[in-house]
Design an enzyme around this catalytic site. Sequence first.
Site, PDB file in Angstrom:
ATOM      1  N   ASP A   7     -14.974 -20.231  20.821  1.00 34.03           N
ATOM      2  CA  ASP A   7     -13.989 -20.826  19.919  1.00 34.03           C
ATOM      3  C   ASP A   7     -12.656 -20.726  20.644  1.00 34.03           C
ATOM      4  O   ASP A   7     -11.948 -19.722  20.521  1.00 34.03           O
ATOM      5  CB  ASP A   7     -13.949 -20.080  18.590  1.00 34.03           C
ATOM      6  CG  ASP A   7     -12.889 -20.616  17.652  1.00 34.03           C
ATOM      7  OD1 ASP A   7     -12.574 -21.822  17.732  1.00 34.03           O
ATOM      8  OD2 ASP A   7     -12.358 -19.838  16.838  1.00 34.03           O
ATOM      9  N   GLU A  67     -16.456 -25.159  20.727  1.00 32.80           N
ATOM     10  CA  GLU A  67     -15.932 -25.944  19.610  1.00 32.80           C
ATOM     11  C   GLU A  67     -14.967 -26.993  20.148  1.00 32.80           C
ATOM     12  O   GLU A  67     -14.167 -26.720  21.042  1.00 32.80           O
ATOM     13  CB  GLU A  67     -15.219 -25.032  18.611  1.00 32.80           C
ATOM     14  CG  GLU A  67     -14.899 -25.739  17.318  1.00 32.80           C
ATOM     15  CD  GLU A  67     -14.428 -24.783  16.241  1.00 32.80           C
ATOM     16  OE1 GLU A  67     -15.231 -24.454  15.354  1.00 32.80           O
ATOM     17  OE2 GLU A  67     -13.270 -24.367  16.309  1.00 32.80           O
ATOM     18  N   ASP A 139     -12.167 -15.061  15.131  1.00 32.08           N
ATOM     19  CA  ASP A 139     -12.422 -15.978  16.247  1.00 32.08           C
ATOM     20  C   ASP A 139     -13.787 -15.714  16.870  1.00 32.08           C
ATOM     21  O   ASP A 139     -14.484 -16.647  17.271  1.00 32.08           O
ATOM     22  CB  ASP A 139     -11.306 -15.860  17.284  1.00 32.08           C
ATOM     23  CG  ASP A 139      -9.965 -16.296  16.712  1.00 32.08           C
ATOM     24  OD1 ASP A 139      -9.869 -17.450  16.275  1.00 32.08           O
ATOM     25  OD2 ASP A 139      -9.033 -15.477  16.683  1.00 32.08           O
TER      26      ASP A 139
END
Length: 155
Positions: A7, A67, A139
């Site tokens: 991420d 992502e 995260d």
Amino acid sequence: MRILGLDPSLSCTGWGVIEKDGSRLRHVANGQVKTDARAPLAARLAQLADAVAAVAAAHCPDQAAVEEVFVNDNAQSTLKLAQARGACLAALGQAGLAVSEYAPRLVKKSLVGTGAADKAQVQAMLRVLLPGATIAGADAADALAVAITHCAFAR
């Protein structure tokens, strides 16, 4: 199959490693890479790339999942996120990993069933899918969610 999920963020990039064996998922590790907001941009990007390379070297994933950029109203924030993703992608490429990318809404939908899920819902589902895993932060949780999404969509 061992998967590294990321991420990306310039301030705090989450990472998570899982293993998939048939329909079973197993948590391997997770963490966060934080950079100093006072440091020059190039130094922060280099730190991020080095950290991602170190995670890949330490955990030997077979594949990686990242992502995609979430575009928001602040163009500067979007640009910094894109630069952080670039540093992550470069590190994964240098490690020789195949990389898949997933939209944030798809990640939420694959874990929770709705693309509008909030972070608490995603984290609750992670506790179900990866029981006993200690998650380093929001995260890192998002990175694990990206890795799990990859399990559902990877060929």
